[in-house]
Design a protein around this motif. Sequence first.
Motif, PDB file in Angstrom:
ATOM      1  N   HIS A  77     -18.886  -6.862 -13.681  1.00  0.00           N
ATOM      2  CA  HIS A  77     -19.314  -5.532 -13.246  1.00  0.00           C
ATOM      3  C   HIS A  77     -19.110  -4.547 -14.388  1.00  0.00           C
ATOM      4  CE1 HIS A  77     -20.330  -2.841  -9.872  1.00  0.00           C
ATOM      5  NE2 HIS A  77     -19.614  -1.945 -10.534  1.00  0.00           N
ATOM      6  N   CYS A  78     -20.095  -3.677 -14.581  1.00  0.00           N
ATOM      7  CA  CYS A  78     -19.934  -2.562 -15.531  1.00  0.00           C
ATOM      8  C   CYS A  78     -19.678  -1.318 -14.693  1.00  0.00           C
ATOM      9  CB  CYS A  78     -21.175  -2.393 -16.400  1.00  0.00           C
ATOM     10  SG  CYS A  78     -21.099  -0.888 -17.407  1.00  0.00           S
ATOM     11  N   ALA A  79     -18.461  -0.771 -14.829  1.00  0.00           N
ATOM     12  CA  ALA A  79     -18.103   0.399 -14.015  1.00  0.00           C
ATOM     13  C   ALA A  79     -18.850   1.645 -14.469  1.00  0.00           C
ATOM     14  CB  ALA A  79     -16.597   0.628 -14.085  1.00  0.00           C
ATOM     15  N   LEU A  80     -19.354   1.645 -15.705  1.00  0.00           N
ATOM     16  CA  LEU A  80     -20.065   2.833 -16.179  1.00  0.00           C
ATOM     17  C   LEU A  80     -21.393   3.004 -15.446  1.00  0.00           C
ATOM     18  CD1 LEU A  80     -19.972   5.135 -18.357  1.00  0.00           C
ATOM     19  CD2 LEU A  80     -21.535   3.699 -19.656  1.00  0.00           C
ATOM     20  N   VAL A  81     -22.143   1.927 -15.371  1.00  0.00           N
ATOM     21  CA  VAL A  81     -23.451   2.011 -14.692  1.00  0.00           C
ATOM     22  C   VAL A  81     -23.371   1.490 -13.263  1.00  0.00           C
ATOM     23  CG1 VAL A  81     -24.776   1.894 -16.825  1.00  0.00           C
ATOM     24  CG2 VAL A  81     -24.179  -0.211 -15.660  1.00  0.00           C
ATOM     25  N   ASP A  82     -22.169   1.062 -12.849  1.00  0.00           N
ATOM     26  CA  ASP A  82     -21.929   0.555 -11.493  1.00  0.00           C
ATOM     27  C   ASP A  82     -22.925  -0.544 -11.125  1.00  0.00           C
ATOM     28  OD1 ASP A  82     -20.652   0.336  -9.099  1.00  0.00           O
ATOM     29  OD2 ASP A  82     -21.772   1.941  -8.117  1.00  0.00           O
ATOM     30  N   ALA A  83     -22.934  -1.592 -11.956  1.00  0.00           N
ATOM     31  CA  ALA A  83     -23.874  -2.689 -11.715  1.00  0.00           C
ATOM     32  C   ALA A  83     -23.226  -4.027 -12.059  1.00  0.00           C
ATOM     33  CB  ALA A  83     -25.130  -2.495 -12.566  1.00  0.00           C
ATOM     34  N   ALA A  84     -23.614  -5.058 -11.292  1.00  0.00           N
ATOM     35  CA  ALA A  84     -23.150  -6.419 -11.564  1.00  0.00           C
ATOM     36  C   ALA A  84     -24.010  -7.032 -12.666  1.00  0.00           C
ATOM     37  CB  ALA A  84     -23.241  -7.255 -10.289  1.00  0.00           C
ATOM     38  N   PHE A  85     -23.401  -7.893 -13.461  1.00  0.00           N
ATOM     39  CA  PHE A  85     -24.177  -8.599 -14.480  1.00  0.00           C
ATOM     40  C   PHE A  85     -23.508  -9.928 -14.818  1.00  0.00           C
ATOM     41  CE2 PHE A  85     -21.838  -7.776 -18.516  1.00  0.00           C
ATOM     42  CZ  PHE A  85     -20.929  -6.810 -18.079  1.00  0.00           C
ATOM     43  N   GLY A  86     -24.286 -10.795 -15.489  1.00  0.00           N
ATOM     44  CA  GLY A  86     -23.791 -12.131 -15.786  1.00  0.00           C
ATOM     45  C   GLY A  86     -23.449 -12.328 -17.253  1.00  0.00           C
ATOM     46  N   ASP A  87     -22.946 -13.507 -17.577  1.00  0.00           N
ATOM     47  CA  ASP A  87     -22.591 -13.819 -18.970  1.00  0.00           C
ATOM     48  C   ASP A  87     -23.771 -13.624 -19.913  1.00  0.00           C
ATOM     49  OD1 ASP A  87     -19.944 -14.428 -18.596  1.00  0.00           O
ATOM     50  OD2 ASP A  87     -20.266 -16.580 -18.379  1.00  0.00           O
ATOM     51  N   ARG A  88     -24.976 -13.972 -19.432  1.00  0.00           N
ATOM     52  CA  ARG A  88     -26.135 -13.876 -20.323  1.00  0.00           C
ATOM     53  C   ARG A  88     -26.443 -12.437 -20.713  1.00  0.00           C
ATOM     54  NH1 ARG A  88     -31.582 -14.950 -16.896  1.00  0.00           N
ATOM     55  NH2 ARG A  88     -32.439 -14.118 -18.817  1.00  0.00           N
ATOM     56  N   ASN A  89     -25.894 -11.456 -19.958  1.00  0.00           N
ATOM     57  CA  ASN A  89     -26.144 -10.038 -20.249  1.00  0.00           C
ATOM     58  C   ASN A  89     -25.003  -9.378 -21.016  1.00  0.00           C
ATOM     59  OD1 ASN A  89     -27.204 -10.375 -17.025  1.00  0.00           O
ATOM     60  ND2 ASN A  89     -28.689  -9.861 -18.599  1.00  0.00           N
ATOM     61  N   LEU A  90     -23.986 -10.154 -21.390  1.00  0.00           N
ATOM     62  CA  LEU A  90     -22.859  -9.566 -22.139  1.00  0.00           C
ATOM     63  C   LEU A  90     -23.379  -8.899 -23.402  1.00  0.00           C
ATOM     64  CD1 LEU A  90     -20.359 -12.521 -21.709  1.00  0.00           C
ATOM     65  CD2 LEU A  90     -19.958 -10.177 -20.901  1.00  0.00           C
ATOM     66  N   ARG A  91     -22.894  -7.706 -23.690  1.00  0.00           N
ATOM     67  CA  ARG A  91     -23.415  -6.935 -24.825  1.00  0.00           C
ATOM     68  C   ARG A  91     -22.582  -7.201 -26.077  1.00  0.00           C
ATOM     69  NH1 ARG A  91     -26.177  -2.609 -22.303  1.00  0.00           N
ATOM     70  NH2 ARG A  91     -26.940  -1.974 -24.341  1.00  0.00           N
ATOM     71  N   LEU A  92     -23.287  -7.226 -27.203  1.00  0.00           N
ATOM     72  CA  LEU A  92     -22.619  -7.390 -28.503  1.00  0.00           C
ATOM     73  C   LEU A  92     -22.536  -6.068 -29.262  1.00  0.00           C
ATOM     74  CD1 LEU A  92     -24.310 -10.696 -29.656  1.00  0.00           C
ATOM     75  CD2 LEU A  92     -21.877 -10.384 -29.313  1.00  0.00           C
ATOM     76  N   ASP A  93     -23.345  -5.095 -28.870  1.00  0.00           N
ATOM     77  CA  ASP A  93     -23.332  -3.800 -29.564  1.00  0.00           C
ATOM     78  C   ASP A  93     -23.842  -2.735 -28.588  1.00  0.00           C
ATOM     79  OD1 ASP A  93     -23.016  -1.909 -31.516  1.00  0.00           O
ATOM     80  OD2 ASP A  93     -24.880  -2.369 -32.543  1.00  0.00           O
ATOM     81  N   CYS A  94     -22.974  -2.366 -27.640  1.00  0.00           N
ATOM     82  CA  CYS A  94     -23.373  -1.445 -26.570  1.00  0.00           C
ATOM     83  C   CYS A  94     -23.092   0.009 -26.984  1.00  0.00           C
ATOM     84  CB  CYS A  94     -22.605  -1.779 -25.293  1.00  0.00           C
ATOM     85  SG  CYS A  94     -22.923  -0.607 -23.961  1.00  0.00           S
TER      86      CYS A  94
END
Length: 226
Positions: free
Chosen positions: A177-194
């Motif tokens: 979960h990303c608390a900033l955008v309040d959304a669930a996401f998976g490993d494939r969406n992990l950010r390298l330069d957010c």
Amino acid sequence: MSDAFDTDPLPQRLVSGLSRLAVALRTAQWRDAEALDLTAAQLQMLVLLGGHGVAMRLSDLAARQGVSRPTASDSVAALERKGLVTRQPDQRDGRATLLSLSPAGAEIAESVGPGAAPMLAVAAVLPLAEQTQLLRLIIKLIRGLQMRGAIAPARICVTCQHFRPGAHPDKPATPHHCALVDAAFGDRNLRLDCREHDPAPAAEAEIIWRRFSGADAQPQTEGLAS
Ligand code: SF4
């Protein structure tokens, strides 16, 4: 198994393989740069500035590129002469300047990416599960190098105070979960330069890391801000 297969320790062979990949990436970057009448370092600087999204200080740019400040300064001067980079005074520090891409620099940064066309083609044909696993492993290696001071801090999810690893155990495809955008996401969406990355304080970062890497089986929100 025969001892003949145990000639080199496994970590040594992993690093040897990674270094071959690095050579392939550098070669592709060099070819891209040459076609644009730039050096590989200058092209990498344009891509870094483009990916960062906002103006950067020279010292930050040098750290991200893994070069000295004078070396980065030489590349910036050349890019300024070519009309690809501009400087503005830093309102927060009268002695510092901020670097941005000119429209022409932004166009180049968007068109070339990280200079990895052959590598992209090879990665794209891996099964999605392997691409995702590889992303997790790369993130672990980046974080490990960061912890040892071997590379500049990257804006990755696993060091961000908004990251809630495994917050959705009932959603195998999107467990985080990303608390900033309040959304669930998976490993494939992990950010390298957010661009929205907000570094977690050390104690919180440790909790996040233990949960992400599976070293901690405590309830997923304990110890983290909601
Ligand atoms: S703000 Fe960015 S880095 Fe932080 S958890 Fe959300 S997506 Fe990841």
